[in-house]
Motif scaffolding. Structure first.
Motif, mmCIF file in Angstrom:
data_model
loop_
_atom_site.group_PDB
_atom_site.id
_atom_site.type_symbol
_atom_site.label_atom_id
_atom_site.label_comp_id
_atom_site.label_asym_id
_atom_site.label_seq_id
_atom_site.Cartn_x
_atom_site.Cartn_y
_atom_site.Cartn_z
ATOM 1 N N LEU A 1 0.831 -1.209 0.000
ATOM 2 C CA LEU A 1 0.000 0.000 0.000
ATOM 3 C C LEU A 1 0.860 1.251 0.000
ATOM 4 C CD1 LEU A 1 -2.774 -1.034 2.560
ATOM 5 C CD2 LEU A 1 -3.176 -0.378 0.179
ATOM 6 N N GLN B 1 2.790 1.476 -3.489
ATOM 7 C CA GLN B 1 2.013 1.323 -4.718
ATOM 8 C C GLN B 1 2.503 0.099 -5.521
ATOM 9 O OE1 GLN B 1 -0.587 3.437 -6.281
ATOM 10 N NE2 GLN B 1 -0.833 4.196 -4.189
ATOM 11 N N TYR C 1 -8.552 1.568 -12.124
ATOM 12 C CA TYR C 1 -7.881 2.609 -11.356
ATOM 13 C C TYR C 1 -6.374 2.538 -11.565
ATOM 14 C CZ TYR C 1 -12.239 2.763 -8.598
ATOM 15 O OH TYR C 1 -13.534 2.857 -8.190
ATOM 16 N N ASP D 1 -4.569 4.055 -9.311
ATOM 17 C CA ASP D 1 -4.144 4.090 -7.915
ATOM 18 C C ASP D 1 -4.089 2.650 -7.392
ATOM 19 O OD1 ASP D 1 -3.825 4.338 -5.180
ATOM 20 O OD2 ASP D 1 -5.174 6.065 -4.998
ATOM 21 N N ARG E 1 -5.580 1.958 -3.912
ATOM 22 C CA ARG E 1 -7.041 1.936 -3.899
ATOM 23 C C ARG E 1 -7.563 0.558 -4.318
ATOM 24 N NH1 ARG E 1 -11.036 5.977 -7.396
ATOM 25 N NH2 ARG E 1 -12.976 5.437 -6.314
ATOM 26 N N THR E 2 -6.918 -0.034 -5.316
ATOM 27 C CA THR E 2 -7.330 -1.354 -5.785
ATOM 28 C C THR E 2 -7.034 -2.425 -4.744
ATOM 29 O OG1 THR E 2 -6.942 -0.681 -8.075
ATOM 30 C CG2 THR E 2 -7.082 -3.037 -7.640
ATOM 31 N N ASN F 1 -7.042 -2.010 -1.535
ATOM 32 C CA ASN F 1 -8.091 -1.867 -0.520
ATOM 33 C C ASN F 1 -9.424 -2.412 -1.008
ATOM 34 O OD1 ASN F 1 -6.710 -0.684 1.691
ATOM 35 N ND2 ASN F 1 -6.688 1.305 0.658
ATOM 36 N N LEU F 2 -9.699 -2.255 -2.297
ATOM 37 C CA LEU F 2 -10.935 -2.784 -2.872
ATOM 38 C C LEU F 2 -10.968 -4.302 -2.755
ATOM 39 C CD1 LEU F 2 -13.541 -2.321 -4.610
ATOM 40 C CD2 LEU F 2 -12.084 -2.652 -6.608
#
Length: 259
Positions: free
Chosen positions: A27, A30, A243, A245, A248-249, A251-252
């Motif tokens: 995280l 990245q 995305y 990011d 973000r992915t 976390n998804l």
């Protein structure tokens, strides 16, 4: 650079702890390796729930199997990112994390391919050597069913965010993922056959055979990475909607639940 605590995993709770450390590092940096780490953490939570609800024939054995299974992934991650040698197939997985053109599902299947086809067979043969391997088959199949159900769950999550994924789902025929040259059912069967063979080999024989397995698994990984011109065109349509990011992915994948 050591990216996790390096302790020897003793039980399934240690697995969650180590996967959380890997996920947090991905995280913050990245790193697309976090996609599989997040999925794996969900899978481990599902195994814990299975143990707590007596879904397995032998809960103690399953706890040990899961620890051995995870240790191979965590060691591979640590070796790769500390620039030490790791298996050829895991090197391909982590190399691909630097490739921005692959869709999220490709990254997940690359990890699953190596972890089922290589690591699970080795872990199963280690926890149940010789004739003991035969008694493990039902629990072995159940853990693969958990993996398949989570892939379907995560794929549905991705479909809710990236509509073009639904076209891939239809072409791929559900969990078979034929469009990406990968089948969880086939991987399970091959892994089990290899586990039975390894369980009955000497140490020297198994070393040679594991190298052969690694090479075969890597071939499948290369096909997931480069599935052909027409499929690559379809995947590119999906990739441009995803995305950029990475965190973000991650976390998804980690938190989204399909209702």
């Amino acid at each position: 650079m050591i990216l996790y605590s390096g302790m020897q995993i003793q039980n399934i709770q240690d697995v969650i702890s180590q996967l959380t450390q890997i996920e947090q590092h991905c995280l913050s940096t990245q790193n697309r390796a976090g996609y599989f780490a997040a999925l794996y953490k969900r899978m481990t939570a599902a195994v814990i729930n299975g143990i707590n609800t007596n879904q397995f024939e032998n809960n103690t054995r399953m706890d040990k199997l899961d620890a051995l299974f995870a240790q191979r992934y965590i060691d591979a991650y640590n070796c790769y990112y500390s620039k030490s040698p790791c298996s050829t197939s895991w090197k391909t997985v982590f190399d691909c994390c630097n490739e921005p053109s692959l869709i999220v599902l490709q990254h997940l299947l690359l990890g699953i391919n190596t972890h089922i086809n290589l690591d699970l067979a080795i872990a199963a043969a280690t926890v149940a050597p010789g004739n003991a391997i035969n008694a493990l088959q039902n629990d072995f199949n159940h853990i693969n069913s958990l993996i398949a159900s989570l892939i379907n769950d995560v794929q549905e999550c991705l479909c809710e965010v990236w509509f073009p994924m639904r076209f891939l789902t239809k072409i791929a025929n559900g969990k078979q993922m034929a469009v990406l040259n990968f089948s969880i059912d086939k991987a399970r069967d091959v892994s089990w056959a290899n586990a039975v063979l390894l369980a009955n080999m000497t140490s020297d024989e198994s070393k040679v055979y594991i190298q052969q397995m690694d090479n075969s698994v890597n071939i499948v990984g290369n096909k997931i990475q480069s599935p052909g011109t027409w499929t690559a065109f379809l995947l590119n349509l999906i990739r441009i909607t995803e995305y950029d990011d990475v965190a973000r992915t991650i976390n998804l994948i980690d938190t989204t639940v399909v209702q």
